[in-house]
Enzyme design. Structure first.
Site, short mmCIF file in Angstrom:
data_model
loop_
_atom_site.label_atom_id
_atom_site.label_comp_id
_atom_site.label_asym_id
_atom_site.label_seq_id
_atom_site.Cartn_x
_atom_site.Cartn_y
_atom_site.Cartn_z
N GLY A 89 19.39 8.74 -34.28
CA GLY A 89 19.03 9.37 -33.01
C GLY A 89 19.96 8.97 -31.88
O GLY A 89 20.20 9.74 -30.95
N ALA A 90 20.50 7.75 -31.99
CA ALA A 90 21.38 7.28 -30.92
C ALA A 90 22.65 8.14 -30.87
O ALA A 90 23.17 8.42 -29.79
CB ALA A 90 21.74 5.82 -31.12
N GLY A 105 0.82 -1.21 0.00
CA GLY A 105 0.00 0.00 0.00
C GLY A 105 0.85 1.25 0.00
O GLY A 105 1.79 1.41 -0.78
C1 HXC Z 1 -2.73 -2.73 10.72
C2 HXC Z 1 -1.67 -4.65 10.04
C3 HXC Z 1 -1.57 -4.14 8.73
C4 HXC Z 1 -2.08 -2.85 8.48
C5 HXC Z 1 -0.67 -6.09 8.76
N1 HXC Z 1 -1.11 -5.86 10.00
N2 HXC Z 1 -0.94 -5.07 7.97
N3 HXC Z 1 -2.25 -3.95 11.02
N4 HXC Z 1 -2.66 -2.18 9.51
N5 HXC Z 1 -2.00 -2.29 7.28
C6 HXC Z 1 -1.02 -6.72 11.17
C7 HXC Z 1 -1.90 -7.97 11.08
O1 HXC Z 1 -3.19 -7.66 11.51
C8 HXC Z 1 -1.19 -8.92 12.00
O2 HXC Z 1 -1.50 -8.59 13.33
C9 HXC Z 1 0.26 -8.57 11.79
O3 HXC Z 1 0.29 -7.26 11.23
C10 HXC Z 1 0.95 -9.50 10.84
O4 HXC Z 1 0.18 -9.59 9.65
P1 HXC Z 1 -0.15 -10.97 8.95
O5 HXC Z 1 -1.24 -10.70 7.98
O6 HXC Z 1 -0.39 -12.03 9.99
O7 HXC Z 1 1.22 -11.27 8.24
P2 HXC Z 1 1.48 -11.97 6.84
O8 HXC Z 1 0.64 -13.20 6.71
O9 HXC Z 1 2.94 -12.10 6.72
O10 HXC Z 1 0.94 -10.95 5.72
C11 HXC Z 1 1.57 -9.70 5.55
C12 HXC Z 1 0.70 -8.80 4.66
C13 HXC Z 1 -0.72 -8.69 5.22
C14 HXC Z 1 0.67 -9.35 3.24
C15 HXC Z 1 1.42 -7.44 4.59
O11 HXC Z 1 -0.64 -8.36 6.61
C16 HXC Z 1 -1.54 -7.67 4.53
O12 HXC Z 1 -2.06 -7.92 3.46
N6 HXC Z 1 -1.71 -6.50 5.16
C17 HXC Z 1 -2.47 -5.41 4.60
C18 HXC Z 1 -1.75 -4.84 3.41
C19 HXC Z 1 -2.46 -3.69 2.78
O13 HXC Z 1 -3.45 -3.83 2.05
N7 HXC Z 1 -2.03 -2.49 3.10
C20 HXC Z 1 -2.54 -1.31 2.52
C21 HXC Z 1 -3.15 -0.47 3.59
S1 HXC Z 1 -3.91 0.94 2.81
P3 HXC Z 1 -1.61 -9.70 14.49
O14 HXC Z 1 -1.96 -8.92 15.71
O15 HXC Z 1 -2.63 -10.66 14.04
O16 HXC Z 1 -0.25 -10.31 14.54
C22 HXC Z 1 -2.60 1.97 2.53
C23 HXC Z 1 -2.95 3.36 2.02
C24 HXC Z 1 -2.52 3.51 0.61
O17 HXC Z 1 -1.48 1.71 2.78
C25 HXC Z 1 -2.06 4.92 0.37
C26 HXC Z 1 -1.54 5.04 -1.04
C27 HXC Z 1 -0.75 6.30 -1.24
#
Ligand code: HXC
Length: 524
Positions: A414-415, A165
């Site tokens: 061009g190169a 993200g």
């Molecule tokens: C809060 C988060 C989090 C997040 C992960 N965690 N991402 N908490 N906000 N964005 C937490 C999980 O809840 C979990 O907590 C711990 O971190 C580990 O995550 P897992 O999912 O168990 O780990 P893993 O299986 O290794 O997967 C990693 C991951 C996945 C692929 C990164 O966590 C994931 O998909 N996260 C969300 C990614 C995402 O979509 N982010 C975008 C956010 S929006 P616990 O307590 O259970 O251990 C954004 C705005 C965009 O960023 C702005 C653009 C400019």
């Protein structure tokens, strides 16, 4: 144990022993261990160890961790100051909160004020979902910090785990991105979202692994086998760079002194001429055959000093840092071993970005040219070869660092112009004796110029051969360009290194006035 010791102990445990153990079982280092590998021994000074988040929603009161998921501070690499950020996935997935962003912004600002490189080790799930807008605002602050520092201090990103993200844009705004094969991945929207929206099924690795971003998107510049290798490469990269845009890169010569130094220099002289002889043999006798430009690069630079950048992306253009008599230079070279070294959309953008990096940080540029021109094709035209080629032209035209070109073999169309010709501001242009400088190759030119004559010739093949020979006689050598002064000197391959050492030394005091404007409008 007093309260401070207790708190410190708590802080270094990040998200707790269980989470750390899980990461270890995945073969990953902790955020602090990564800093130990990166920095000189015992040089790390931490800042913000006791920062915690300020979120009260979603039960977050119970999930407070000292440091809030990011370790920040400063230390040294080879004795030179650097600022560091290391994200800790064991704390809420390394997700970015408002306070997390404040910590980053603080070290970004210190790095900028003190003129020292900024290194960001990434391992994050992106914006902390529980914090909502505070997290998004935090990213905005971090991006602003990256852009303000751009071109003032070197910024390096090392992706060690997920970089999801909002986390992706900070690295994209920095100068160099390192990724670790099989361990790190970067994506704006993950496989689940992609499946829901486009019904495409893709794994994390296919979507945004080190392979995908090094070969396809070009987001990453380095593909490493392990976290340790990535951190060692960052240390090596820093040896080529100045601390900031007001300094020159460090001079890195052999460390021997006294009699040993003199002996080493004698050996070097012998080896040097050996290397000169080798350079005479790189070009194949038939000018249509490929060869490996890296042999020429290595034959010119100080021994073992070439540090290639973007090696897996658009390999028809080679870019990288190297040293000439200890002085850092940037090398931009066509690679005849891939697509005949042609310029296309991807290689033009790759070259432009590298030229701009060198120009920002006072790194002189050497261009080694062997290009049959820009790649023809509908897909090239439709994917913007005009716009992308213009980026390369623009980058060279605006660069004020010392700039030298050696035409190794082909400099067509061009190169010729785009690869740092004198007309776009290069200081010196050299050519090897077999260089071919023309609008196009003989076969193509004869077909266009003599279409009617060949159609009505009694022996068209013989006539065509004669015309090709005439054309080659006229243009397939560097002397027409040298007669006009477009080429300053025709030099032998064996003389190249010495001539370049002298030429770059002569340009060390180059001063070029900047045009008074806010900034140009580069064709992005
Ligand atoms: C809060 C988060 C989090 C997040 C992960 N965690 N991402 N908490 N906000 N964005 C937490 C999980 O809840 C979990 O907590 C711990 O971190 C580990 O995550 P897992 O999912 O168990 O780990 P893993 O299986 O290794 O997967 C990693 C991951 C996945 C692929 C990164 O966590 C994931 O998909 N996260 C969300 C990614 C995402 O979509 N982010 C975008 C956010 S929006 P616990 O307590 O259970 O251990 C954004 C705005 C965009 O960023 C702005 C653009 C400019």
């Amino acid at each position: 144990m007093d309260r401070l010791d207790e708190l410190r102990k708590q802080a270094v445990h990040g998200g707790g022993p269980e989470k750390i153990e899980k990461r270890r079982s995945e073969g990953k280092l902790t955020a602090r261990e990564r800093l130990e590998f990166l920095l000189d021994k015992d040089s790390f000074n931490e800042l913000g160890m006791f920062v915690t988040h300020t979120c009260h929603d979603f039960g977050m009161e119970k999930k407070k961790f000292l440091g809030d998921g990011v370790v920040t501070g400063y230390g040294t690499v080879h004795g030179r100051l650097v600022y560091v950020i290391s994200e800790d996935f064991t704390v809420l997935g390394g997700s970015l909160s408002g306070m997390f962003a404040e910590k980053i912004a603080h070290v970004q600002s210190l790095a900028l004020k003190n003129g020292a490189p900024m290194i960001n080790i990434k391992d994050s799930g992106g914006a902390r979902i529980q914090e909502g807008i505070d997290s998004l605002a935090g990213y905005g602050k971090v991006f602003l910090g990256n852009v303000r520092a751009s071109g003032v201090i070197p910024q390096i990103s090392v992706i060690m785990g997920p970089c999801a993200g909002g986390a992706v844009y900070s690295p994209a705004l920095t100068d160099f991105v390192f990724m670790v094969e099989g361990k790190s991945y970067m994506f704006l929207t993950g496989p689940d979202v992609i499946k829901a929206v486009t019904h495409e099924e893709v794994t994390f690795e296919e979507l945004g692994g080190a392979g995908a971003h090094n070969t396809k998107s070009g987001v990453a510049h380095f593909k490493c086998d392990s976290e340790e290798q990535a951190l060692a490469m960052v240390r090596e990269l820093l040896t080529y760079l100045p601390q900031n845009n007001a300094e020159d890169p460090p001079l890195v010569r052999g460390k021997k002194d006294g009699i040993r130094a003199r002996l080493a220099s004698l050996v070097k002289q012998v080896k040097g001429s050996d290397r000169g002889r080798k350079l005479e043999q790189v070009l194949p006798p038939d000018h249509t055959l490929p060869y490996d430009m890296k042999k020429i690069i290595e034959g010119i630079l100080d021994e073992d000093s070439f540090f290639e950048v973007h090696a897996h992306f658009a390999p028809n253009l080679v870019v990288g840092l190297g040293r000439l008599e200890g002085m850092t230079i940037g090398v931009v070279a066509n690679q005849p071993a891939h697509l005949a070294g042609v310029l296309d959309t991807l290689s033009s953008a790759k070259g432009a970005r590298f030229v701009r990096f060198c120009d920002s940080f006072n790194i002189p540029i050497l261009v080694l040219e062997d290009a049959p021109g820009f790649l023809p094709g509908v897909s090239q035209e439709h994917t913007g070869v005009i716009k992308e080629g213009a980026k390369l032209l623009y980058a060279f035209c605006e660069a004020t660092v010392p700039r030298i070109t050696v035409v190794i073999r082909k400099a067509y169309g061009g190169a010729y112009i785009a690869m740092n010709s004198k007309q776009i501001g290069a200081d010196l242009n050299f050519a090897w004796p077999n260089a071919q400088i023309a609008v196009m190759g003989a076969d193509g030119a004869v077909k266009i110029l003599y279409r009617r004559r060949l159609a009505s010739a009694s022996e068209p093949d013989r006539e065509r051969k004669k015309l090709v020979e005439e054309y080659n006689e006229k243009f397939n050598n560097p002397y027409v360009a040298a007669n006009r002064g477009y080429i300053d000197e025709v030099i032998k391959p064996s003389e190249t290194r010495d001539r370049l050492v002298a030429a770059f030394a002569s340009l060390r005091t180059k001063l070029e006035k900047k045009i008074d404007r806010k900034h140009g409008n580069m064709p992005l």
